[in-house]
Design a protein around this motif. Structure first.
Motif, PDB file in Angstrom:
ATOM      1  N   GLN A  84      12.340 -44.931  -5.870  1.00 56.13           N
ATOM      2  CA  GLN A  84      12.732 -44.790  -7.141  1.00 56.13           C
ATOM      3  C   GLN A  84      14.069 -45.325  -7.542  1.00 56.13           C
ATOM      4  O   GLN A  84      15.119 -45.420  -6.874  1.00 56.13           O
ATOM      5  CB  GLN A  84      13.006 -43.244  -7.662  1.00 56.13           C
ATOM      6  N   SER A  85      14.134 -45.499  -8.770  1.00 60.21           N
ATOM      7  CA  SER A  85      15.668 -45.992  -9.289  1.00 60.21           C
ATOM      8  C   SER A  85      16.805 -44.924  -8.846  1.00 60.21           C
ATOM      9  O   SER A  85      16.130 -43.726  -9.235  1.00 60.21           O
ATOM     10  CB  SER A  85      15.707 -46.573 -10.888  1.00 60.21           C
ATOM     11  N   PRO A  86      17.830 -45.273  -8.689  1.00 54.10           N
ATOM     12  CA  PRO A  86      18.853 -44.115  -8.411  1.00 54.10           C
ATOM     13  C   PRO A  86      19.146 -43.126  -9.469  1.00 54.10           C
ATOM     14  O   PRO A  86      19.181 -41.828  -9.044  1.00 54.10           O
ATOM     15  CB  PRO A  86      19.997 -45.011  -7.870  1.00 54.10           C
ATOM     16  N   GLU A  87      18.936 -43.359 -10.631  1.00 45.97           N
ATOM     17  CA  GLU A  87      19.045 -42.628 -11.811  1.00 45.97           C
ATOM     18  C   GLU A  87      17.943 -41.597 -11.968  1.00 45.97           C
ATOM     19  O   GLU A  87      18.019 -40.565 -12.397  1.00 45.97           O
ATOM     20  CB  GLU A  87      19.388 -43.183 -13.268  1.00 45.97           C
ATOM     21  N   ARG A  88      16.890 -41.914 -11.452  1.00 40.64           N
ATOM     22  CA  ARG A  88      15.517 -40.985 -11.343  1.00 40.64           C
ATOM     23  C   ARG A  88      15.724 -40.073 -10.231  1.00 40.64           C
ATOM     24  O   ARG A  88      14.716 -39.049 -10.209  1.00 40.64           O
ATOM     25  CB  ARG A  88      14.274 -41.913 -11.513  1.00 40.64           C
ATOM     26  N   LYS A  89      16.312 -40.242  -9.153  1.00 39.83           N
ATOM     27  CA  LYS A  89      16.201 -39.481  -8.026  1.00 39.83           C
ATOM     28  C   LYS A  89      16.728 -38.165  -8.234  1.00 39.83           C
ATOM     29  O   LYS A  89      17.563 -37.850  -9.042  1.00 39.83           O
ATOM     30  CB  LYS A  89      17.169 -40.212  -6.942  1.00 39.83           C
TER      31      LYS A  89
END
Length: 113
Positions: free
Chosen positions: A108-113
């Motif tokens: 996942q992109s870091p902002e979605r984690k």
């Protein structure tokens, strides 16, 4: 787990460990793969352009999720030194919830984690 989140494996081969590491590192850095496994020492026998060939290769298994399959294959092909790289998507059946969750989280992109 949603269908796009389920883990898959993508199989490919490389002419050298250095090439496999270069591509594997790029896939993990881009969060397209949670992990790559490299198996040096493989010998392949095949026909290519009308000639029987034998080559030392490195097999790689890319651990990712189904929703990224097309992107992973496109990026692997872009970075790959072979004219026609082996790229096979292998679906998985089952697995530990913790490990499957880790694969999904790492891709996942870091902002979605």
């Amino acid at each position: 787990m949603a269908n796009d989140e389920r883990p898959i494996l993508i199989y490919t081969t490389f002419p050298s460990l250095d090439e496999a590491k270069r591509v594997g590192d790029a896939l993990v850095a881009a969060r397209l793969a949670a992990c790559v496994n490299m198996f040096p020492g493989m010998i392949s026998i095949f026909e290519w352009k009308g000639a029987r060939e034998e080559a030392n290769e490195v097999a790689m298994i890319i651990k990712t999720r189904a929703g990224l399959a097309d992107r992973v294959m496109a990026e692997t092909k872009r970075l790959h030194p072979y004219e026609v790289p082996a790229l096979l998507v292998l679906p998985t059946v089952g697995g530990s919830a913790e490990y499957c969750g880790w694969i999904a989280g790492q891709t996942q992109s870091p902002e979605r984690k």
